[in-house]
Design a protein around this motif. Sequence first.
Motif, short mmCIF file in Angstrom:
data_model
loop_
_atom_site.label_atom_id
_atom_site.label_comp_id
_atom_site.label_asym_id
_atom_site.label_seq_id
_atom_site.Cartn_x
_atom_site.Cartn_y
_atom_site.Cartn_z
N UNK A 264 0.84 -1.19 0.00
CA UNK A 264 0.00 0.00 0.00
C UNK A 264 0.87 1.24 0.00
N UNK A 265 0.55 2.25 -0.82
CA UNK A 265 1.36 3.46 -0.85
C UNK A 265 1.42 4.19 0.49
N UNK A 266 0.34 4.14 1.27
CA UNK A 266 0.36 4.82 2.57
C UNK A 266 1.38 4.19 3.51
N UNK A 267 1.53 2.87 3.44
CA UNK A 267 2.52 2.19 4.27
C UNK A 267 3.93 2.61 3.88
N UNK A 268 4.18 2.69 2.59
CA UNK A 268 5.51 3.06 2.11
C UNK A 268 5.86 4.50 2.52
N UNK A 269 4.92 5.40 2.41
CA UNK A 269 5.18 6.80 2.79
C UNK A 269 5.37 6.91 4.31
N UNK A 270 4.51 6.23 5.08
CA UNK A 270 4.63 6.28 6.53
C UNK A 270 5.96 5.72 7.01
N UNK A 271 6.41 4.65 6.39
CA UNK A 271 7.71 4.08 6.74
C UNK A 271 8.84 5.06 6.42
N UNK A 272 8.75 5.69 5.25
CA UNK A 272 9.80 6.62 4.83
C UNK A 272 9.88 7.80 5.78
N UNK A 273 8.74 8.35 6.17
CA UNK A 273 8.71 9.51 7.06
C UNK A 273 9.23 9.14 8.44
N UNK A 274 8.73 8.04 9.00
CA UNK A 274 9.12 7.68 10.36
C UNK A 274 10.56 7.19 10.45
N UNK A 275 11.09 6.67 9.37
CA UNK A 275 12.50 6.26 9.40
C UNK A 275 13.41 7.46 9.56
N UNK A 276 12.91 8.64 9.20
CA UNK A 276 13.68 9.88 9.35
C UNK A 276 13.39 10.56 10.68
N UNK A 277 12.10 10.73 11.01
CA UNK A 277 11.75 11.54 12.18
C UNK A 277 11.72 10.75 13.48
N UNK A 278 11.41 9.45 13.42
CA UNK A 278 11.40 8.61 14.63
C UNK A 278 12.08 7.28 14.29
N UNK A 279 13.38 7.28 14.05
CA UNK A 279 14.06 6.07 13.58
C UNK A 279 13.98 4.89 14.54
#
Length: 293
Positions: A264-279
């Motif tokens: 799902x695109x939402x999962x991919x975007x959420x993972x990308x964002x959180x890997x930066x802001x809350x690793x």
Amino acid sequence: SETKTFTVTALLQLVDEGKVGLDDPIDDYVRGVPNGEKITLRHLAEMRSGLFPYTADPDFVHDLLSAPKRPFNPWEVLSYGYRHPNTFAPGATFQYSNSNLVLLGLVVEKVTGKRLADVIHEKVVRPAGLRHTFLPEGAEFPEPHAQGYTDQTLTGAVANATDWNPSWAWAAGGMISDLQDLRRWAPVLATGKLLSAETQAQRLKVLPTGFPGTDYGLGILRTNGWIGHNGSLPGYETVTVYLPSQKATLVLILNTDSLVDGQEPSTLVARAVTSVVTPDNVYAGGITPRDKS
């Protein structure tokens, strides 16, 4: 599917008021449910009822995609699922099923004597301070709004799903909201602001889903520390989650549900964002299946 967080909140408020019990059988409120004397409201809310998901019925998929602007009522969509045997004994395992939440919506209406949309507005939306969140009667969609695109069509071709009627999802996924309201809703939901501490503790008693890193409670998921829910229906996807340890809120709204490399695109975007802001707390993913959620 973020609608599920509102429907279950309304149900849990009835628990707090002593009007329903989580371990009451659905048969006490809605007749005709397969194995309804053994399936409890808790089983329904935690996705462990064993009821066949109506959205996985081939005839439902065909009927929806053949006329995506047509209205459906709750009893009609449930009937698609009732054609199939239950998939397991109540409580045995996790299976995401919109049938569960449609039934809980009917329970809220039966106990309150009011339309689910009115209960959610009066008891959940308004007390949470939300101004642009509602459960529509049909396909109404306040302007301005993004156009939504999906490849969930009979041919597999991409189509504009903006004006499709979400009534088929009702208590399981029919609500409309916006970015600021969901940003406000995330901490209200995760901290239990509208519920007693005891009932919120019941809600957050999560169990394994089979999806790595993601567990499910009562109409709520926990994924690597984030608490909330994701949502997907033809044309749109969302993620609304809160990370108590950081007092951080993440809300995503996308205007497509077309998978990318099977995800799902939402999962991919959420993972990308959180890997930066809350690793230390990377979003693992939702638990909505590819069939309508």
